[in-house]
Design a protein around this motif. Sequence first.
Motif, PDB file in Angstrom:
ATOM      1  N   ASN A   1       0.750  -1.085  -0.079  1.00  0.00           N
ATOM      2  CA  ASN A   1      -0.028  -0.035  -0.078  1.00  0.00           C
ATOM      3  C   ASN A   1       0.859   1.265  -0.211  1.00  0.00           C
ATOM      4  OD1 ASN A   1       0.698   0.860   2.634  1.00  0.00           O
ATOM      5  ND2 ASN A   1      -0.827  -0.485   3.514  1.00  0.00           N
ATOM      6  N   VAL A   2      -0.010   2.490   0.009  1.00  0.00           N
ATOM      7  CA  VAL A   2       0.972   3.648  -0.135  1.00  0.00           C
ATOM      8  C   VAL A   2       1.840   3.862   0.783  1.00  0.00           C
ATOM      9  CG1 VAL A   2       0.608   6.173  -0.539  1.00  0.00           C
ATOM     10  CG2 VAL A   2      -0.812   4.655  -1.686  1.00  0.00           C
ATOM     11  N   LEU A   3       1.329   3.692   2.185  1.00  0.00           N
ATOM     12  CA  LEU A   3       2.243   3.891   3.516  1.00  0.00           C
ATOM     13  C   LEU A   3       3.322   3.027   3.503  1.00  0.00           C
ATOM     14  CD1 LEU A   3       2.553   5.150   6.121  1.00  0.00           C
ATOM     15  CD2 LEU A   3       1.091   3.280   7.174  1.00  0.00           C
ATOM     16  N   GLU A   4       3.183   1.729   3.094  1.00  0.00           N
ATOM     17  CA  GLU A   4       4.491   0.882   2.856  1.00  0.00           C
ATOM     18  C   GLU A   4       5.452   1.455   1.806  1.00  0.00           C
ATOM     19  OE1 GLU A   4       2.343  -3.204   4.262  1.00  0.00           O
ATOM     20  OE2 GLU A   4       2.235  -2.405   2.228  1.00  0.00           O
ATOM     21  N   ARG A   5       5.015   1.981   0.670  1.00  0.00           N
ATOM     22  CA  ARG A   5       5.856   2.523  -0.225  1.00  0.00           C
ATOM     23  C   ARG A   5       6.546   3.758   0.319  1.00  0.00           C
ATOM     24  NH1 ARG A   5       5.318   0.200  -5.652  1.00  0.00           N
ATOM     25  NH2 ARG A   5       3.209  -1.098  -5.510  1.00  0.00           N
ATOM     26  N   ILE A   6       5.889   4.689   0.920  1.00  0.00           N
ATOM     27  CA  ILE A   6       6.668   5.847   1.524  1.00  0.00           C
ATOM     28  C   ILE A   6       7.633   5.362   2.569  1.00  0.00           C
ATOM     29  CG2 ILE A   6       5.981   7.834   2.861  1.00  0.00           C
ATOM     30  CD1 ILE A   6       3.459   8.071   1.438  1.00  0.00           C
ATOM     31  N   ALA A   7       7.433   4.461   3.456  1.00  0.00           N
ATOM     32  CA  ALA A   7       8.249   4.063   4.477  1.00  0.00           C
ATOM     33  C   ALA A   7       9.397   3.382   3.664  1.00  0.00           C
ATOM     34  CB  ALA A   7       7.426   2.889   5.429  1.00  0.00           C
ATOM     35  N   LEU A   8       9.261   2.597   2.582  1.00  0.00           N
ATOM     36  CA  LEU A   8      10.330   1.974   1.819  1.00  0.00           C
ATOM     37  C   LEU A   8      11.136   3.006   1.117  1.00  0.00           C
ATOM     38  CD1 LEU A   8      11.672  -0.660   1.119  1.00  0.00           C
ATOM     39  CD2 LEU A   8      10.105  -0.539  -1.062  1.00  0.00           C
ATOM     40  N   VAL A   9      10.405   4.068   0.809  1.00  0.00           N
ATOM     41  CA  VAL A   9      11.482   5.268   0.036  1.00  0.00           C
ATOM     42  C   VAL A   9      12.359   5.824   1.325  1.00  0.00           C
ATOM     43  CG1 VAL A   9      11.304   7.649  -0.827  1.00  0.00           C
ATOM     44  CG2 VAL A   9       9.881   5.710  -1.918  1.00  0.00           C
ATOM     45  N   LEU A  10      11.598   5.992   2.481  1.00  0.00           N
ATOM     46  CA  LEU A  10      12.289   6.645   3.476  1.00  0.00           C
ATOM     47  C   LEU A  10      13.367   5.972   4.136  1.00  0.00           C
ATOM     48  CD1 LEU A  10       9.459   8.466   5.217  1.00  0.00           C
ATOM     49  CD2 LEU A  10      11.487   9.564   4.134  1.00  0.00           C
ATOM     50  N   ILE A  11      13.254   4.667   4.172  1.00  0.00           N
ATOM     51  CA  ILE A  11      14.563   3.460   4.656  1.00  0.00           C
ATOM     52  C   ILE A  11      15.423   3.332   3.483  1.00  0.00           C
ATOM     53  CG2 ILE A  11      14.492   0.972   4.885  1.00  0.00           C
ATOM     54  CD1 ILE A  11      11.875   0.953   6.200  1.00  0.00           C
ATOM     55  N   ILE A  12      15.303   3.694   2.244  1.00  0.00           N
ATOM     56  CA  ILE A  12      16.414   3.699   1.352  1.00  0.00           C
ATOM     57  C   ILE A  12      16.955   4.889   1.522  1.00  0.00           C
ATOM     58  CG2 ILE A  12      16.710   3.991  -0.884  1.00  0.00           C
ATOM     59  CD1 ILE A  12      14.286   2.130  -1.545  1.00  0.00           C
TER      60      ILE A  12
ATOM     61  N   SER B   1       9.488   4.714   9.802  1.00  0.00           N
ATOM     62  CA  SER B   1       9.263   4.020   8.675  1.00  0.00           C
ATOM     63  C   SER B   1      10.067   2.442   8.668  1.00  0.00           C
ATOM     64  CB  SER B   1      10.215   4.677   7.350  1.00  0.00           C
ATOM     65  OG  SER B   1       9.532   5.529   7.179  1.00  0.00           O
ATOM     66  N   GLY B   2      10.774   2.554   9.679  1.00  0.00           N
ATOM     67  CA  GLY B   2      11.511   1.086   9.976  1.00  0.00           C
ATOM     68  C   GLY B   2      10.607   0.272  10.784  1.00  0.00           C
ATOM     69  N   LEU B   3       9.833   0.926  11.606  1.00  0.00           N
ATOM     70  CA  LEU B   3       8.935   0.437  12.545  1.00  0.00           C
ATOM     71  C   LEU B   3       7.632  -0.136  11.715  1.00  0.00           C
ATOM     72  CD1 LEU B   3       8.800   2.548  15.496  1.00  0.00           C
ATOM     73  CD2 LEU B   3       9.694   0.352  15.277  1.00  0.00           C
ATOM     74  N   VAL B   4       7.264   0.804  10.747  1.00  0.00           N
ATOM     75  CA  VAL B   4       5.993   0.534   9.757  1.00  0.00           C
ATOM     76  C   VAL B   4       6.444  -0.639   8.988  1.00  0.00           C
ATOM     77  CG1 VAL B   4       4.785   1.406   7.812  1.00  0.00           C
ATOM     78  CG2 VAL B   4       5.081   2.723   9.815  1.00  0.00           C
ATOM     79  N   SER B   5       7.862  -0.857   8.478  1.00  0.00           N
ATOM     80  CA  SER B   5       8.124  -1.781   7.524  1.00  0.00           C
ATOM     81  C   SER B   5       8.089  -3.258   8.299  1.00  0.00           C
ATOM     82  CB  SER B   5       9.286  -1.516   6.868  1.00  0.00           C
ATOM     83  OG  SER B   5       9.147  -0.339   6.085  1.00  0.00           O
ATOM     84  N   LEU B   6       8.372  -3.182   9.473  1.00  0.00           N
ATOM     85  CA  LEU B   6       8.124  -4.566  10.289  1.00  0.00           C
ATOM     86  C   LEU B   6       6.755  -5.404  10.012  1.00  0.00           C
ATOM     87  CD1 LEU B   6       9.304  -3.736  13.765  1.00  0.00           C
ATOM     88  CD2 LEU B   6      10.477  -5.283  12.256  1.00  0.00           C
TER      89      LEU B   6
END
Length: 79
Positions: free
Chosen positions: A2-13, A54-59
Amino acid sequence: MNVLERIALVLIIIGAINWGLIGLLQFDLVATLFGGGSQAGAFARIIYTLVGISGLVSLSILFKHDHEPREKHHYQPQS
């Protein structure tokens, strides 16, 4: 994803690239871009905080069970 996961992934990168620069070159890109002055320093802290969140969301991505079968693409030659 989803969108939140994609934003989190970009911030993690972004965070991973920043940490790579810190480890290899002792250069903090976020601090360089946003670290000067009190308002810019606060903005850098916001970026660091968002990367951490974002790291926590990506869990949730790590432990997400994908119950939907993935489509398999088979090559079928045309006659």
